[in-house]
Write an enzyme that holds these catalytic residues in place. Structure first.
Site, PDB file in Angstrom:
ATOM      1  N   ASP A  87       5.499 -44.156  -2.042  1.00  0.00           N
ATOM      2  CA  ASP A  87       3.844 -44.730  -2.147  1.00  0.00           C
ATOM      3  C   ASP A  87       3.782 -44.559   0.093  1.00  0.00           C
ATOM      4  OD1 ASP A  87       1.076 -45.537  -2.552  1.00  0.00           O
ATOM      5  OD2 ASP A  87       1.307 -47.814  -2.813  1.00  0.00           O
ATOM      6  N   HIS A 113       1.540 -35.355   1.604  1.00  0.00           N
ATOM      7  CA  HIS A 113       2.223 -35.575   0.092  1.00  0.00           C
ATOM      8  C   HIS A 113       4.068 -34.682   1.021  1.00  0.00           C
ATOM      9  CE1 HIS A 113      -0.065 -37.471  -2.047  1.00  0.00           C
ATOM     10  NE2 HIS A 113      -1.354 -36.987  -1.812  1.00  0.00           N
ATOM     11  N   THR A 171       0.602 -40.944 -14.762  1.00  0.00           N
ATOM     12  CA  THR A 171      -0.390 -40.388 -15.825  1.00  0.00           C
ATOM     13  C   THR A 171      -1.768 -41.243 -14.906  1.00  0.00           C
ATOM     14  OG1 THR A 171       0.015 -42.408 -17.023  1.00  0.00           O
ATOM     15  CG2 THR A 171       0.941 -40.096 -17.843  1.00  0.00           C
ATOM     16  N   LEU A 197      24.931 -35.789  -9.496  1.00  0.00           N
ATOM     17  CA  LEU A 197      24.144 -36.264  -9.060  1.00  0.00           C
ATOM     18  C   LEU A 197      22.934 -36.419 -10.014  1.00  0.00           C
ATOM     19  CD1 LEU A 197      21.859 -39.347  -7.593  1.00  0.00           C
ATOM     20  CD2 LEU A 197      20.940 -37.026  -6.243  1.00  0.00           C
ATOM     21  N   ARG A 237       4.334 -54.320  -6.291  1.00  0.00           N
ATOM     22  CA  ARG A 237       3.741 -53.920  -7.714  1.00  0.00           C
ATOM     23  C   ARG A 237       4.567 -52.977  -8.535  1.00  0.00           C
ATOM     24  NH1 ARG A 237      -0.723 -53.365  -5.462  1.00  0.00           N
ATOM     25  NH2 ARG A 237      -2.118 -50.989  -5.270  1.00  0.00           N
ATOM     26  N   GLU A 286      17.217 -55.459  -9.041  1.00  0.00           N
ATOM     27  CA  GLU A 286      16.996 -55.318  -7.795  1.00  0.00           C
ATOM     28  C   GLU A 286      15.908 -55.211  -7.050  1.00  0.00           C
ATOM     29  OE1 GLU A 286      18.255 -58.473  -6.744  1.00  0.00           O
ATOM     30  OE2 GLU A 286      19.588 -58.898  -8.460  1.00  0.00           O
TER      31      GLU A 286
HETATM   32  C1  FPP Z   1       2.117 -41.717  -3.786  1.00  0.00           C
HETATM   33  O1  FPP Z   1       1.448 -41.703  -2.177  1.00  0.00           O
HETATM   34  C2  FPP Z   1       2.627 -40.470  -3.282  1.00  0.00           C
HETATM   35  C3  FPP Z   1       2.183 -39.687  -4.457  1.00  0.00           C
HETATM   36  C4  FPP Z   1       0.528 -39.618  -5.430  1.00  0.00           C
HETATM   37  C5  FPP Z   1       3.231 -38.116  -5.056  1.00  0.00           C
HETATM   38  C6  FPP Z   1       3.945 -38.246  -4.177  1.00  0.00           C
HETATM   39  C7  FPP Z   1       4.727 -36.878  -3.979  1.00  0.00           C
HETATM   40  C8  FPP Z   1       5.386 -36.464  -3.297  1.00  0.00           C
HETATM   41  C9  FPP Z   1       6.154 -37.381  -2.185  1.00  0.00           C
HETATM   42  C10 FPP Z   1       5.773 -34.854  -3.341  1.00  0.00           C
HETATM   43  C11 FPP Z   1       7.318 -34.612  -4.260  1.00  0.00           C
HETATM   44  C12 FPP Z   1       7.873 -33.292  -4.892  1.00  0.00           C
HETATM   45  C13 FPP Z   1       8.702 -33.531  -5.603  1.00  0.00           C
HETATM   46  C14 FPP Z   1       8.986 -32.112  -6.030  1.00  0.00           C
HETATM   47  C15 FPP Z   1       9.018 -34.396  -6.172  1.00  0.00           C
HETATM   48  P1  FPP Z   1      -0.235 -42.314  -2.111  1.00  0.00           P
HETATM   49  O2  FPP Z   1      -0.680 -40.558  -2.510  1.00  0.00           O
HETATM   50  O3  FPP Z   1      -0.674 -43.205  -3.085  1.00  0.00           O
HETATM   51  O4  FPP Z   1      -0.706 -43.034  -1.039  1.00  0.00           O
HETATM   52  P2  FPP Z   1      -1.725 -44.195  -0.826  1.00  0.00           P
HETATM   53  O5  FPP Z   1      -1.983 -44.800  -0.930  1.00  0.00           O
HETATM   54  O6  FPP Z   1      -1.987 -44.169   0.796  1.00  0.00           O
HETATM   55  O7  FPP Z   1      -3.185 -43.503  -0.693  1.00  0.00           O
END
Ligand code: FPP
Length: 225
Positions: free
Chosen positions: A2, A19, A48, A113, A176, A189
């Site tokens: 996150d 991202h 989802t 892994l 959460r 944990e």
């Molecule tokens: C949550 O941060 C993150 C996501 C919804 C996307 C996570 C995806 C990646 C890190 C790319 C990974 C790629 C692969 C192939 C596994 P957010 O956008 O909700 O952040 P915010 O809460 O600060 O808005």
């Protein structure tokens, strides 16, 4: 994983840049996991509920998944990483599905892994999907309701064959579960850190492992002498 969007905003960048930086943290986490003998790592990359984000962000994430999967497959295969997608792949565009199938097929023999990528994942949907499967088998007469047990339910989930996690890490301050592995996390944990995912370095991962090492896991029993 996150905090990509907030990290980007803090740096005056578009959400998508967060991202992209997040993929570097993914790479670091996988490297650290393989080096330190972690056998299973599950990353929550797309829920989802994330389809509800603006179309431009969803499209950019789909592109990023495809690009990352194409770029990383050879290295993951060479490192002995087996990639498994958990979630409902059927809702992804054909191109994304194709690349996800390819990374699963090309890494299928990895023994070092198991990397589970939760994509279009929802824990409640996973449990419903598992129940439907068991009910269908019961209706076909090949499974009796008495055979429903913790083990048969676990084996009907996307994570079948993967042990329950020891440690859950959530970055960026939220405390959460957000519909993640609710069945599997019964005795896990939890570690929450304010650090956003793009800043989650190996040192931050080691801090989480160190915190875990000081936990006293009793599974509802008493402390061992
Ligand atoms: C949550 O941060 C993150 C996501 C919804 C996307 C996570 C995806 C990646 C890190 C790319 C990974 C790629 C692969 C192939 C596994 P957010 O956008 O909700 O952040 P915010 O809460 O600060 O808005």
């Amino acid at each position: 994983m996150d905090g990509n969007g907030r990290w980007a905003a803090q740096h005056g960048l578009e959400r998508f840049e967060g991202h992209i930086r997040g993929v570097e943290s993914v790479r670091r986490a996988i490297q650290a996991a393989t080096r330190h003998g972690v056998r299973y790592l599950t990353l929550y990359a797309f829920s989802t509920e994330n389809w509800g984000r603006p179309a431009a962000e969803v499209d950019a994430l789909m592109e990023l998944f495809c690009k990352s999967v194409i770029n990383e497959t050879p290295e993951l295969a060479a490192q002995g990483v087996r990639v498994r997608i958990i979630g409902d792949k059927s809702r992804f565009p054909e191109k994304v599905k194709h690349h996800l199938d390819q990374i699963e097929n090309r890494t299928a023999t990895g023994k070092r892994l198991t990397l589970q990528l939760a994509l279009n994942y929802s824990s409640r949907s996973e449990i419903v999907h598992a129940m439907q499967g068991l009910a269908r088998r019961a209706a076909a007469g090949i499974f009796s309701p008495e055979e429903i047990s913790e083990q048969t339910v676990s084996e009907a989930l996307y994570t079948a064959g993967c042990p329950d996690p020891d440690l859950l890490i959530r970055t960026s301050g939220e405390q959460r579960l957000s519909n993640f592995l609710m069945w599997q996390l019964a005795y896990t944990e939890f570690y929450f850190t304010p650090v956003p995912w793009p800043d989650f370095t190996k040192e931050e991962l080691m801090k989480a492992v160190e915190a875990y090492n000081h936990r006293d896991r009793r599974y509802g029993g008493l402390k061992e002498e």
